[in-house]
Design a protein around this motif. Structure first.
Motif, PDB file in Angstrom:
ATOM      1  N   PRO A  60       0.820  -1.219   0.000  1.00  0.00           N
ATOM      2  CA  PRO A  60       0.000   0.000   0.000  1.00  0.00           C
ATOM      3  C   PRO A  60       0.853   1.268   0.000  1.00  0.00           C
ATOM      4  O   PRO A  60       0.513   2.240  -0.673  1.00  0.00           O
ATOM      5  N   GLU A  61       1.969   1.236   0.704  1.00  0.00           N
ATOM      6  CA  GLU A  61       2.846   2.411   0.740  1.00  0.00           C
ATOM      7  C   GLU A  61       3.456   2.681  -0.634  1.00  0.00           C
ATOM      8  O   GLU A  61       3.515   3.827  -1.090  1.00  0.00           O
ATOM      9  N   GLY A  62       3.912   1.616  -1.287  1.00  0.00           N
ATOM     10  CA  GLY A  62       4.466   1.764  -2.631  1.00  0.00           C
ATOM     11  C   GLY A  62       3.421   2.241  -3.616  1.00  0.00           C
ATOM     12  O   GLY A  62       3.688   3.079  -4.485  1.00  0.00           O
ATOM     13  N   ARG A  63       2.208   1.721  -3.478  1.00  0.00           N
ATOM     14  CA  ARG A  63       1.118   2.116  -4.373  1.00  0.00           C
ATOM     15  C   ARG A  63       0.804   3.603  -4.202  1.00  0.00           C
ATOM     16  O   ARG A  63       0.598   4.317  -5.177  1.00  0.00           O
ATOM     17  N   GLU A  64       0.804   4.066  -2.967  1.00  0.00           N
ATOM     18  CA  GLU A  64       0.538   5.484  -2.707  1.00  0.00           C
ATOM     19  C   GLU A  64       1.630   6.359  -3.331  1.00  0.00           C
ATOM     20  O   GLU A  64       1.346   7.399  -3.929  1.00  0.00           O
ATOM     21  N   ARG A  65       2.875   5.924  -3.205  1.00  0.00           N
ATOM     22  CA  ARG A  65       3.994   6.665  -3.812  1.00  0.00           C
ATOM     23  C   ARG A  65       3.871   6.723  -5.322  1.00  0.00           C
ATOM     24  O   ARG A  65       4.240   7.716  -5.948  1.00  0.00           O
ATOM     25  N   LEU A  66       3.369   5.640  -5.924  1.00  0.00           N
ATOM     26  CA  LEU A  66       3.224   5.563  -7.371  1.00  0.00           C
ATOM     27  C   LEU A  66       2.045   6.385  -7.873  1.00  0.00           C
ATOM     28  O   LEU A  66       2.187   7.199  -8.796  1.00  0.00           O
ATOM     29  N   VAL A  67       0.878   6.179  -7.281  1.00  0.00           N
ATOM     30  CA  VAL A  67      -0.369   6.744  -7.803  1.00  0.00           C
ATOM     31  C   VAL A  67      -0.327   8.266  -7.853  1.00  0.00           C
ATOM     32  O   VAL A  67      -0.860   8.872  -8.785  1.00  0.00           O
ATOM     33  N   LYS A  68       0.351   8.891  -6.918  1.00  0.00           N
ATOM     34  CA  LYS A  68       0.390  10.364  -6.917  1.00  0.00           C
ATOM     35  C   LYS A  68       1.107  10.940  -8.138  1.00  0.00           C
ATOM     36  O   LYS A  68       0.925  12.104  -8.473  1.00  0.00           O
ATOM     37  N   HIS A  69       1.890  10.108  -8.825  1.00  0.00           N
ATOM     38  CA  HIS A  69       2.604  10.571 -10.024  1.00  0.00           C
ATOM     39  C   HIS A  69       1.891  10.184 -11.322  1.00  0.00           C
ATOM     40  O   HIS A  69       2.357  10.529 -12.407  1.00  0.00           O
ATOM     41  N   MET A  70       0.782   9.446 -11.212  1.00  0.00           N
ATOM     42  CA  MET A  70       0.051   9.020 -12.404  1.00  0.00           C
ATOM     43  C   MET A  70      -0.891  10.127 -12.860  1.00  0.00           C
ATOM     44  O   MET A  70      -1.386  10.923 -12.049  1.00  0.00           O
ATOM     45  N   ALA A  71      -1.162  10.173 -14.162  1.00  0.00           N
ATOM     46  CA  ALA A  71      -2.157  11.103 -14.692  1.00  0.00           C
ATOM     47  C   ALA A  71      -3.510  10.763 -14.068  1.00  0.00           C
ATOM     48  O   ALA A  71      -3.783   9.609 -13.718  1.00  0.00           O
ATOM     49  N   GLU A  72      -4.359  11.759 -13.945  1.00  0.00           N
ATOM     50  CA  GLU A  72      -5.655  11.583 -13.271  1.00  0.00           C
ATOM     51  C   GLU A  72      -6.430  10.374 -13.797  1.00  0.00           C
ATOM     52  O   GLU A  72      -6.976   9.592 -13.028  1.00  0.00           O
ATOM     53  N   GLY A  73      -6.473  10.195 -15.109  1.00  0.00           N
ATOM     54  CA  GLY A  73      -7.231   9.101 -15.701  1.00  0.00           C
ATOM     55  C   GLY A  73      -6.641   7.720 -15.451  1.00  0.00           C
ATOM     56  O   GLY A  73      -7.290   6.707 -15.705  1.00  0.00           O
ATOM     57  N   ASN A  74      -5.408   7.657 -14.961  1.00  0.00           N
ATOM     58  CA  ASN A  74      -4.753   6.370 -14.702  1.00  0.00           C
ATOM     59  C   ASN A  74      -4.675   6.016 -13.216  1.00  0.00           C
ATOM     60  O   ASN A  74      -4.225   4.925 -12.864  1.00  0.00           O
ATOM     61  N   ARG A  75      -5.103   6.918 -12.351  1.00  0.00           N
ATOM     62  CA  ARG A  75      -4.910   6.696 -10.913  1.00  0.00           C
ATOM     63  C   ARG A  75      -5.756   5.571 -10.352  1.00  0.00           C
ATOM     64  O   ARG A  75      -5.245   4.692  -9.651  1.00  0.00           O
TER      65      ARG A  75
END
Length: 197
Positions: A60-75
């Motif tokens: 979950p921590e890694g996912r949170e670090r990743l998702v914040k850098h994804m474009a809105e439509g990919n989050r």
């Protein structure tokens, strides 16, 4: 003329394969990823370069670090995928060449002593390896959702931080879920692509 692969394999890897946008919650194991890598590592590259680096995002921590850098439509789909792989090119791949290309150990210094040359080669050959990775995911009976909609600089800093890597793609991986696939988009025909001289 027929292809060496049977029709079922052709369909699995190409004709019936789509970019997946939704997945079941069935996990993707480390053993599955190991089998994928052990297959795709044989894909050809220039000088047998192996610049691809893969970060598997499971926690979950890694996912949170990743998702914040994804474009809105990919989050949302990235947050929900069973496994996400961040694929990057190692711009310092040339240090491995004497081991990977023992018949031509001087290639490291002859061709790759300048950073711009290394970066261009890492991008091209890393992208080839990323494509092999997607085919490998399909060969494992899984679906891949490759994306380039992200803040590349942010992901580079977040997951590598050394200035030596360039993120190529983020790939969601798993068993396709309900509504995973959009209708197949058109493809160019042979005569639109191929010329003979």
């Amino acid at each position: 003329m027929t292809l060496a692969l049977d029709t079922a394999a052709q369909d699995l890897l190409f004709r019936e394969a789509h970019t997946a946008n939704a997945f079941t919650d069935e996990p993707v194991s480390d053993e599955q990823v190991q089998a994928i890598y052990d297959l795709i590592k044989y894909g050809p590259t220039a000088f047998n370069e192996q610049p691809l680096r893969i970060v598997l995002v499971r926690t979950p921590e890694g996912r949170e670090r990743l998702v914040k850098h994804m474009a809105e439509g990919n989050r949302a789909k990235t947050a929900a995928a069973p496994l996400v792989a961040v694929l990057a090119a190692d711009n310092e791949f040339h240090h491995e060449l004497p081991r990977l290309l023992p018949s031509f150990p001087q290639a490291k210094d002859l061709f790759f002593s300048e950073r711009p040359v290394r970066e261009a080669s890492a991008q091209l050959n890393g992208a080839l390896q990323a494509a092999y990775f997607i085919i490998g995911v399909r060969a494992a009976g899984l679906a891949a959702g490759p994306m380039t909609g992200f803040d590349a600089e942010g992901l580079n800093k977040e997951f590598f931080g050394d200035g030596e890597h360039s993120v190529l793609a983020v790939v969601n991986i798993g068993k396709p879920g309900d509504g995973a696939f959009y209708p197949r988009s058109p493809r160019l025909e042979y005569d639109e692509v191929v010329t003979t001289v």
